[in-house]
Write a protein that holds these residues in place. Structure first.
Motif, PDB file in Angstrom:
ATOM      1  N   GLN A  33     -10.823 -13.476   7.606  1.00  0.00           N
ATOM      2  CA  GLN A  33     -11.435 -12.156   7.617  1.00  0.00           C
ATOM      3  C   GLN A  33     -10.462 -11.098   8.119  1.00  0.00           C
ATOM      4  N   ARG A  34      -9.655 -11.441   9.107  1.00  0.00           N
ATOM      5  CA  ARG A  34      -8.666 -10.488   9.612  1.00  0.00           C
ATOM      6  C   ARG A  34      -7.636 -10.151   8.543  1.00  0.00           C
ATOM      7  N   VAL A  35      -7.250 -11.144   7.728  1.00  0.00           N
ATOM      8  CA  VAL A  35      -6.322 -10.895   6.620  1.00  0.00           C
ATOM      9  C   VAL A  35      -6.981  -9.975   5.596  1.00  0.00           C
ATOM     10  N   LEU A  36      -8.231 -10.263   5.243  1.00  0.00           N
ATOM     11  CA  LEU A  36      -8.958  -9.408   4.294  1.00  0.00           C
ATOM     12  C   LEU A  36      -9.070  -7.988   4.833  1.00  0.00           C
ATOM     13  N   GLU A  66      -5.001 -19.863   1.154  1.00  0.00           N
ATOM     14  CA  GLU A  66      -6.418 -20.184   0.977  1.00  0.00           C
ATOM     15  C   GLU A  66      -7.146 -19.075   0.212  1.00  0.00           C
ATOM     16  N   LEU A  67      -6.858 -17.828   0.567  1.00  0.00           N
ATOM     17  CA  LEU A  67      -7.530 -16.694  -0.081  1.00  0.00           C
ATOM     18  C   LEU A  67      -7.063 -16.514  -1.528  1.00  0.00           C
ATOM     19  N   LEU A  68      -5.801 -16.813  -1.799  1.00  0.00           N
ATOM     20  CA  LEU A  68      -5.322 -16.783  -3.186  1.00  0.00           C
ATOM     21  C   LEU A  68      -6.037 -17.854  -4.013  1.00  0.00           C
ATOM     22  N   ASN A  69      -6.179 -19.055  -3.444  1.00  0.00           N
ATOM     23  CA  ASN A  69      -6.872 -20.147  -4.145  1.00  0.00           C
ATOM     24  C   ASN A  69      -8.342 -19.831  -4.380  1.00  0.00           C
ATOM     25  N   ALA A  70      -8.931 -19.050  -3.487  1.00  0.00           N
ATOM     26  CA  ALA A  70     -10.346 -18.679  -3.607  1.00  0.00           C
ATOM     27  C   ALA A  70     -10.535 -17.438  -4.466  1.00  0.00           C
ATOM     28  N   ASP A  71      -9.459 -16.914  -5.047  1.00  0.00           N
ATOM     29  CA  ASP A  71      -9.491 -15.719  -5.893  1.00  0.00           C
ATOM     30  C   ASP A  71      -9.967 -14.480  -5.130  1.00  0.00           C
ATOM     31  N   LEU A  72      -9.653 -14.407  -3.839  1.00  0.00           N
ATOM     32  CA  LEU A  72      -9.965 -13.222  -3.054  1.00  0.00           C
ATOM     33  C   LEU A  72      -8.747 -12.305  -2.942  1.00  0.00           C
ATOM     34  N   LEU A  73      -7.567 -12.862  -3.191  1.00  0.00           N
ATOM     35  CA  LEU A  73      -6.316 -12.108  -3.209  1.00  0.00           C
ATOM     36  C   LEU A  73      -5.604 -12.365  -4.521  1.00  0.00           C
ATOM     37  N   LEU A  87       3.880  -8.794  -2.892  1.00  0.00           N
ATOM     38  CA  LEU A  87       2.876  -7.842  -2.438  1.00  0.00           C
ATOM     39  C   LEU A  87       1.515  -8.407  -2.821  1.00  0.00           C
ATOM     40  N   LEU A  88       0.652  -8.539  -1.845  1.00  0.00           N
ATOM     41  CA  LEU A  88      -0.677  -9.082  -2.076  1.00  0.00           C
ATOM     42  C   LEU A  88      -1.693  -7.959  -2.017  1.00  0.00           C
ATOM     43  N   GLN A  89      -2.741  -8.105  -2.794  1.00  0.00           N
ATOM     44  CA  GLN A  89      -3.836  -7.143  -2.743  1.00  0.00           C
ATOM     45  C   GLN A  89      -5.154  -7.875  -2.928  1.00  0.00           C
ATOM     46  N   LEU A  90      -6.217  -7.219  -2.522  1.00  0.00           N
ATOM     47  CA  LEU A  90      -7.549  -7.788  -2.679  1.00  0.00           C
ATOM     48  C   LEU A  90      -7.962  -7.772  -4.142  1.00  0.00           C
ATOM     49  N   THR A  91      -8.637  -8.802  -4.578  1.00  0.00           N
ATOM     50  CA  THR A  91      -9.286  -8.776  -5.887  1.00  0.00           C
ATOM     51  C   THR A  91     -10.637  -8.089  -5.689  1.00  0.00           C
ATOM     52  N   GLU A  92     -11.371  -7.879  -6.746  1.00  0.00           N
ATOM     53  CA  GLU A  92     -12.708  -7.300  -6.608  1.00  0.00           C
ATOM     54  C   GLU A  92     -13.575  -8.190  -5.719  1.00  0.00           C
ATOM     55  N   LYS A  93     -13.489  -9.486  -5.941  1.00  0.00           N
ATOM     56  CA  LYS A  93     -14.219 -10.456  -5.119  1.00  0.00           C
ATOM     57  C   LYS A  93     -13.779 -10.344  -3.654  1.00  0.00           C
ATOM     58  N   GLY A  94     -12.502 -10.119  -3.420  1.00  0.00           N
ATOM     59  CA  GLY A  94     -11.983  -9.965  -2.067  1.00  0.00           C
ATOM     60  C   GLY A  94     -12.472  -8.684  -1.409  1.00  0.00           C
ATOM     61  N   ARG A  95     -12.558  -7.592  -2.198  1.00  0.00           N
ATOM     62  CA  ARG A  95     -13.082  -6.338  -1.646  1.00  0.00           C
ATOM     63  C   ARG A  95     -14.538  -6.489  -1.221  1.00  0.00           C
TER      64      ARG A  95
END
Length: 104
Positions: A33-36, A66-73, A87-95
């Motif tokens: 969550q802190r990364v998000l 983990e977040l990349l594998n979960a399609d959140l990044l 450079l990493l960014q949030l996906t819509e699911k991550g937002r």
């Protein structure tokens, strides 16, 4: 008198047990969550995320995986630095995940 051999765990076994303990405690989810939360400010490198989230780089790298594998990044590109950094960014699911915790 016979001596009983004491078997020392390997480094990998110690790390695996530490991870299981960390996961059981719920801290993995908090670190994710802190990364998000850090990435709500925009695309960043893992080093930038570590600074913004006040987490060790090793923790950030694992949580990002983990977040990349979960399609959140997602990886949006690389920096122009040498060496280049992703450079990493949030996906819509991550937002959605980042903002759902803000209101909780």
């Amino acid at each position: 008198m016979t001596a009983t051999a004491v078997i020392q765990p390997t480094g990998r076994e110690v790390s695996a047990e530490a991870f299981r303990d960390h996961h059981r405690s719920g801290r993995v989810c908090a670190s994710q969550q802190r990364v998000l939360d850090a990435l709500t400010a925009g695309p960043m490198t893992r080093n930038q995320i570590a600074g913004r989230a006040a987490l060790p780089l090793s923790s950030v790298c694992a949580r990002c995986r983990e977040l990349l594998n979960a399609d959140l990044l997602t990886v949006m590109g690389t920096t122009q630095d040498k060496p280049a950094r992703q450079l990493l960014q949030l996906t819509e699911k991550g937002r959605v995940a980042a903002h759902s915790e803000e209101g909780a």
